[in-house]
Design an enzyme around this catalytic site. Structure first.
Site, mmCIF file in Angstrom:
data_model
loop_
_atom_site.group_PDB
_atom_site.id
_atom_site.type_symbol
_atom_site.label_atom_id
_atom_site.label_comp_id
_atom_site.label_asym_id
_atom_site.label_seq_id
_atom_site.Cartn_x
_atom_site.Cartn_y
_atom_site.Cartn_z
ATOM 1 N N ALA A 11 -11.451 -5.088 -0.391
ATOM 2 C CA ALA A 11 -11.478 -6.442 0.186
ATOM 3 C C ALA A 11 -12.166 -7.474 -0.704
ATOM 4 C CB ALA A 11 -12.165 -6.409 1.551
ATOM 5 N N SER A 12 -12.689 -7.056 -1.861
ATOM 6 C CA SER A 12 -13.457 -8.014 -2.663
ATOM 7 C C SER A 12 -12.570 -8.954 -3.480
ATOM 8 C CB SER A 12 -14.431 -7.282 -3.599
ATOM 9 O OG SER A 12 -13.717 -6.451 -4.488
ATOM 10 N N SER A 139 3.752 -0.194 -2.682
ATOM 11 C CA SER A 139 4.244 -1.025 -3.792
ATOM 12 C C SER A 139 5.743 -0.870 -3.911
ATOM 13 C CB SER A 139 3.589 -0.583 -5.102
ATOM 14 O OG SER A 139 4.243 -1.215 -6.196
ATOM 15 N N TYR A 152 0.606 6.448 -10.424
ATOM 16 C CA TYR A 152 0.525 5.343 -9.461
ATOM 17 C C TYR A 152 1.742 5.346 -8.521
ATOM 18 C CZ TYR A 152 0.065 0.494 -7.777
ATOM 19 O OH TYR A 152 -0.052 -0.628 -6.995
ATOM 20 N N LYS A 156 1.830 5.888 -4.422
ATOM 21 C CA LYS A 156 2.350 4.868 -3.502
ATOM 22 C C LYS A 156 3.558 5.377 -2.717
ATOM 23 C CE LYS A 156 -0.593 1.539 -4.330
ATOM 24 N NZ LYS A 156 -1.492 1.046 -3.276
#
Length: 226
Positions: A11-12, A139, A152, A156
């Site tokens: 969330a940053s 994604s 990756y 996903k």
């Protein structure tokens, strides 16, 4: 979404930050989770300054113990988690032929196993209350594939399979599980692309622009609604 508590990983910045802001504007209490606690504290303070409720909690998705600790802290402050947005993800790109075992493991551990362990933390409460919303950020490459990103893409694509299976397990308890699969979005991750790659990507997008975190947040907020 008043009186609902939403837990957002990663969330940053980027999509996670946009999702947290969107949910806060819809009235949810926010638990913002990521590794960089300083950035998170600033972000939570910003939400509070705008009249919302927010709490920052450190989390390392590669560690089941860290995940357990983060949810335990969040529950102490905010009670039950009603909404979970599994957004945090990492990349360690490289051709499959030369990919190191640790690069494969790190990406699968964070992006797929981490999301699953987060889900396990919230499911009992959601099932008991007969209300819950889980959104997994996957994604577009999970469907299309992408050279140099076998780890990756596998993580996903695994997240999409996990989403479909879980949805069938918990729908009868009024817990929905959905996935949002963004295309190319303006984030720190895509900012690292060179000009040639960027140009090629834009040519493949009908609007000739990358998406924004807000575009994705709008879909996530909808899926988390009543």
């Amino acid at each position: 979404m008043a009186n609902r508590t939403a837990f957002i990983t990663g969330a940053s910045r980027g999509i996670g930050r946009a999702c947290a802001l969107g949910l806060a504007r819809s009235g949810a209490r926010i638990v913002a989770a990521a590794r960089q606690i300083e950035k998170l504290e600033e972000f939570a303070a910003k939400i509070r300054a705008a009249g919302g409720e927010a709490f920052a909690v450190p989390i390392d998705l590669s560690s089941p113990d860290s995940i357990k600790e983060a949810f335990s802290r969040a529950s102490k402050d905010f009670g039950r988690i009603d909404i979970l947005v599994n957004n945090a993800g990492v990349t360690r790109d490289g051709l499959a032929l030369r990919m190191k075992r640790e690069d494969w493991d790190a990406v699968l551990q964070t992006n797929l196993s981490g999301a699953f362990h987060c889900i396990q933390q919230v499911l009992p409460g959601m099932i008991r209350e007969r209300w819950g919303r889980i959104v997994n950020i996957t994604s577009v490459v999970a469907e299309a594939g992408n050279p140099g990103q076998a780890n990756y893409v596998a993580s996903k694509a695994g997240l999409i399979g996990l989403t479909k299976s879980l949805a069938q397990e918990v729908a009868s308890r009024n817990v929905t599980v959905n996935a949002v699969a963004p295309g190319f979005i303006e984030t720190d991750m895509t900012a690292k692309l060179n000009e040639e790659t960027r140009s090629r990507i834009l040519q493949s997008i009908p609007l000739r622009r990358m998406g924004t975190g807000e575009d994705i947040a709008a879909a996530v907020v909808f899926l988390c609604g009543e």
